[in-house]
Design an enzyme around this catalytic site. Sequence first.
Site, PDB file in Angstrom:
ATOM      1  N   VAL A 135       6.943  -3.956   3.575  1.00 29.46           N
ATOM      2  CA  VAL A 135       5.727  -3.425   4.195  1.00 29.46           C
ATOM      3  C   VAL A 135       5.171  -2.271   3.376  1.00 29.46           C
ATOM      4  O   VAL A 135       3.953  -2.153   3.191  1.00 29.46           O
ATOM      5  CB  VAL A 135       5.993  -3.021   5.656  1.00 29.46           C
ATOM      6  CG1 VAL A 135       4.770  -2.353   6.271  1.00 29.46           C
ATOM      7  CG2 VAL A 135       6.387  -4.241   6.490  1.00 29.46           C
ATOM      8  N   LYS A 136       6.057  -1.405   2.869  1.00 31.65           N
ATOM      9  CA  LYS A 136       5.571  -0.296   2.036  1.00 31.65           C
ATOM     10  C   LYS A 136       4.897  -0.823   0.771  1.00 31.65           C
ATOM     11  O   LYS A 136       3.892  -0.268   0.313  1.00 31.65           O
ATOM     12  CB  LYS A 136       6.733   0.634   1.668  1.00 31.65           C
ATOM     13  CG  LYS A 136       6.335   1.821   0.799  1.00 31.65           C
ATOM     14  CD  LYS A 136       5.360   2.747   1.506  1.00 31.65           C
ATOM     15  CE  LYS A 136       4.774   3.815   0.571  1.00 31.65           C
ATOM     16  NZ  LYS A 136       5.783   4.733   0.036  1.00 31.65           N
ATOM     17  N   ALA A 137       5.424  -1.902   0.210  1.00 31.09           N
ATOM     18  CA  ALA A 137       4.782  -2.499  -0.963  1.00 31.09           C
ATOM     19  C   ALA A 137       3.378  -2.979  -0.618  1.00 31.09           C
ATOM     20  O   ALA A 137       2.439  -2.813  -1.409  1.00 31.09           O
ATOM     21  CB  ALA A 137       5.624  -3.652  -1.502  1.00 31.09           C
TER      22      ALA A 137
END
EC number: 1.1.1.31
Length: 294
Positions: free
Chosen positions: A173-175
């Site tokens: 998700v951070k990517a």
Amino acid sequence: MSQTVAFVGVGKMGANMARRLKDCGYSVTAVLDVNTQAAAELAAELGCKACTSLAEVTAAADVIFTVVTNDAAMRAIFLGSGDNLLTNAKGRIFINCATLSPAIHREVYAAAEKAGAHSLEACMASSISHAREGKLYLMLAGDEAIYQQVQPMIEQMSVNRRFIGGPGRAAEVKALVNMVMNINTAGLAEGLGLAAALGHDLNMIREVFSQTGANSRVLETDSADMVAREHDCWFSAEHAAKDSGIAADVAKTVGLSLPLNDATKAQYEKMVSLGLGGLDKSGIAELTFKGRHA
């Protein structure tokens, strides 16, 4: 509050996270950084130990936060031969906050489990000032029961948080977050660069953008800096290149093409090649305004 805390990686983010927990009454017992002077100065400020080995950090605390630069650094601190954080780590909880690949988070999770320890992701989508003020936005992954053990601590560090799922899922998700942010930043730089070349007043353009479909979070955070060429680093172009690369690698694992991400990654990699990697991500405007860098 009885949990003791240590930090590996005390650059601007890690140091401010440590200060925040100290302010909240947690016992910060140890810090370590490749920049030994920075670690020593922070240790003196917090009244804790500046460790010289990773195993020493693990021995000093119940919960160890890591904030390192890339997958190679993460692999070295957890899986390096000889000294590493998993030495005598049974029962320890590692909370890993850097933007890294999902694969390395899963690798560390498995290694920690084998050592009788626990590894959580706490991916940050916030700035240095947010770390100091306890206003981080955190995306977490790993074992939810372990997350609940450190949740009171996490709540002191964050204004909001989301538990995503199993190991690697928060990193995914951070990517996505950084991929979209970087694309938006590159798009904004091109829009302002074209407006400048056409002779428009850029304050007017920024106001029009804010009231239309061209609005975005990066318009608020980066547009004035792009116009003024003020690129003091909050999130570096080098990190943007790395994070867009993480998204590209993740896409390959599912057979997906991301042409906009690929183009954005190439722009940030160009910044690095021109020696501009230490500028803030807003510095991508240096590639799009006429008369600046080619």
